[in-house]
Each structure stands twice: as C-alpha cells, then as structure tokens.
Design a protein around this motif. Structure first.
Motif, PDB file in Angstrom:
ATOM      1  N   ILE A  58       0.839  -1.207   0.000  1.00 25.71           N
ATOM      2  CA  ILE A  58       0.000   0.000   0.000  1.00 25.71           C
ATOM      3  C   ILE A  58       0.871   1.252   0.000  1.00 25.71           C
ATOM      4  N   LEU A  59       1.978   1.193   0.766  1.00 27.77           N
ATOM      5  CA  LEU A  59       2.867   2.346   0.895  1.00 27.77           C
ATOM      6  C   LEU A  59       3.437   2.780  -0.445  1.00 27.77           C
ATOM      7  N   GLU A  61       2.247   2.510  -3.241  1.00 27.08           N
ATOM      8  CA  GLU A  61       1.209   3.004  -4.153  1.00 27.08           C
ATOM      9  C   GLU A  61       0.569   4.287  -3.609  1.00 27.08           C
ATOM     10  N   ASP A  62       1.110   4.770  -2.500  1.00 28.00           N
ATOM     11  CA  ASP A  62       0.555   5.941  -1.809  1.00 28.00           C
ATOM     12  C   ASP A  62       1.213   7.208  -2.345  1.00 28.00           C
ATOM     13  N   LYS A  64       0.626  10.278  -1.499  1.00 31.53           N
ATOM     14  CA  LYS A  64       0.933  11.220  -0.426  1.00 31.53           C
ATOM     15  C   LYS A  64       2.286  10.900   0.211  1.00 31.53           C
ATOM     16  N   GLN A 258      -0.230   9.059  10.220  1.00 27.07           N
ATOM     17  CA  GLN A 258      -0.836   7.756   9.949  1.00 27.07           C
ATOM     18  C   GLN A 258      -0.917   6.897  11.212  1.00 27.07           C
ATOM     19  N   TYR A 267       0.593   0.649   9.547  1.00 27.96           N
ATOM     20  CA  TYR A 267       1.009   1.345   8.319  1.00 27.96           C
ATOM     21  C   TYR A 267       2.046   2.410   8.645  1.00 27.96           C
TER      22      TYR A 267
END
Length: 297
Positions: A58-59, A61-62, A64, A258, A267
């Motif tokens: 997920i990271l 693809e983040d 931000k 986060q 996360y």
C-alpha cells in the motif's frame, strides 16, 4: 592474571549499563517497529491482524507518501548544502581574518542552536506573518503598502523554502564552531608559505584549509543529513503542520499522522521502516562518495 581479570571486570561494569540501556531503548524498539509493520493495527486495541508485507505494498502506491518523500529529499539537499556552505565561509572568516569582536560573533551565531525548535518556530512565525511580519514590512517599502502580502507559510510554491531558511538559521552556528575548531589546528606556517608563493585567500582555502579539515567535514555531513530528517519533522509540526494541503509533509510527519491520527499504527510503522532503511542507505552513500585519503601535517 588477577590484575587482568580485575581490569576486565571493571571495564565490563562500566560498559554494561550503557549496553543494557542501548538494548532496551534502541534495539528492542527498533525490532518492534519492524515487527509491527507486518500487522494491521489501530494502535489502541488488542485486535492485531498479520498482513505480511501488505502495508508496504500500500505504501509504494501511496502518492501522499511519495510527496512527503520528495519534500524530505528537497529539505535535506537544500538545508545541507546551504548550511555547510555558510558555516565553512563564516568559520574561515572568523578563523583567518583579524576581526574585532570575534568572540561576540561566535556567540551570536551559536545562539540559535541552543534555542528549542518551538522558540525558533515562534520567531519565524512572527517574521513570516502576512500582515505584521518583518519580511512583508520590508517588502512593503519597495512594493507599496497596498501590495498583496506574501503568504510565506500559506503559499504552496514558497512555503518549503520558508522552512529551509528557518532550519538553516538554526544550524549554521553549531557547524561553524565545529569547523573553526578544526581550522585553528591547521599550522600557520602553511598559510605563510602559500602567501610567499602568491596564493590568495580563496586559493589557500581550497588548497590548504578544505583538504586538512575534510575528515571533520565528512563526519559532520553524515551527521547533519541524518539529523535533518528529524529536524524537518519538528519544524513542520511547529510551523506548518504539513500544510498547506500537504505541501510541507515530510517522512516523519506523515508517519506520525498515519500512526497516531488516522489510527493506522501498522502502516505508520511500515513508513518508519522505510525511513530507517533510507537513512542508513543515505549515510552509506555519503560516506562512500566523500571517502578520500586523510592528509597529515
């Protein structure tokens, strides 16, 4: 034999408390960060779900996170280059030139380093104030009183550079003093010989001063780059809190948000692992890039 055992026991007794504290407060928490990065957990309950490397998937693809990554790199590069440049220049001037009140200037330059980040942020918040701040007041002299005030901490195009100025101002004095200590150990006879050969001040700086204090520069460079990651978080939290619209979000501020604001502790720890590995990798690259044979005199 008894003397050697007694000496070894004394050394072990002196070192053991430090080793225990290091393991408790550094090694174990670091291991826990790596461990918790593999879990989905809010941080305030007992419901932990093992997700493996899903947090890292997920990271990466983040968007931000990548924006905070870019901001961190920009701050590290700009603050490091500007700080070390001016620290070397000021150190050379105060060490080599016969100026009146040298001790006074040393104290003045060092004062920002003993102030807390909160105090420095309060000072620069007042300086950057759009209505009554020092910068806009000075600009108003040239632009006119009716000119639109510059939003130093509210304009996305310049806010990151406002942070750079504050961080540079805080750090210059400390590194200037360190470089002055190294420069004063360079033999005066080398400069006298260079004068006889017709070398100017700039040539002497690059041919004599810089090579002979390079070990100190190399050490402080690595230290400063790593400390900039921590300082950028403190300045962001105190001055902008990541705004406007995330334009000053950095590694650690995003991780903090986060882990402790969005209740995504696992996360957040995944971000912490990436920052940890990035810091060590960057240190290794800097050490390799600046490696050279030490000069002796």
């Amino acid at each position: 034999m008894r003397h050697k055992k007694g000496r070894s026991g004394f050394i072990a007794a002196c070192v053991l408390p430090s080793v225990i504290l290091f393991v408790i407060f550094m090694v174990i928490p670091t291991i826990n960060v790596f461990k918790m990065s593999l879990y989905k957990w809010g941080g305030f309950s007992n419901n932990k779900k093992f997700v493996g490397f899903n947090n890292f998937k997920i990271l990466f693809e983040d968007q931000k996170f990548f924006r905070s990554f870019q901001n961190s790199i920009l701050l590290i590069v700009l603050v490091t280059i500007i700080t070390l440049f001016f620290a070397l220049v000021f150190a050379a001037i105060l060490s080599r030139e016969n100026l009146k009140g040298q001790n006074f200037f040393r104290v003045i330059f060092y004062i920002p380093n003993i102030l807390s980040v909160v105090v420095i942020s309060a000072i620069f918040s007042a300086i950057y104030d759009p209505t009554n701040g020092l910068l806009n007041s000075i600009l108003g002299i040239f632009r006119g009183k009716d000119a639109t005030p510059v939003l130093w901490l509210g304009d996305q195009s310049i806010v990151i550079y406002s942070l750079v100025i504050a961080m540079v101002w805080q750090a210059i004095g400390y590194y200037m003093v360190m470089y002055m200590a190294s420069m004063t150990s360079v033999p005066e006879s080398l400069y006298e010989s260079a004068d006889l050969e017709g070398a100017g001040k700039v040539r002497q700086f690059f041919s004599i001063t810089l090579p002979l204090i390079w070990t100190n520069i190399r050490t402080t460079l690595t230290f400063f780059i790593i400390s900039s990651i921590n300082l950028s978080f403190l300045f962001v939290k105190a001055l902008t809190n990541g705004g406007p619209d995330g334009s000053t979000e950095v590694f650690l501020s995003y991780m903090y948000g986060q882990a402790y604001t969005n209740s995504s502790y696992g996360y957040g720890m995944a971000i912490g692992v990436v920052v940890f590995l990035f810091s060590f990798g960057l240190s290794a690259v800097v050490n390799f890039a600046t490696k050279r044979e030490p000069l002796e005199f």
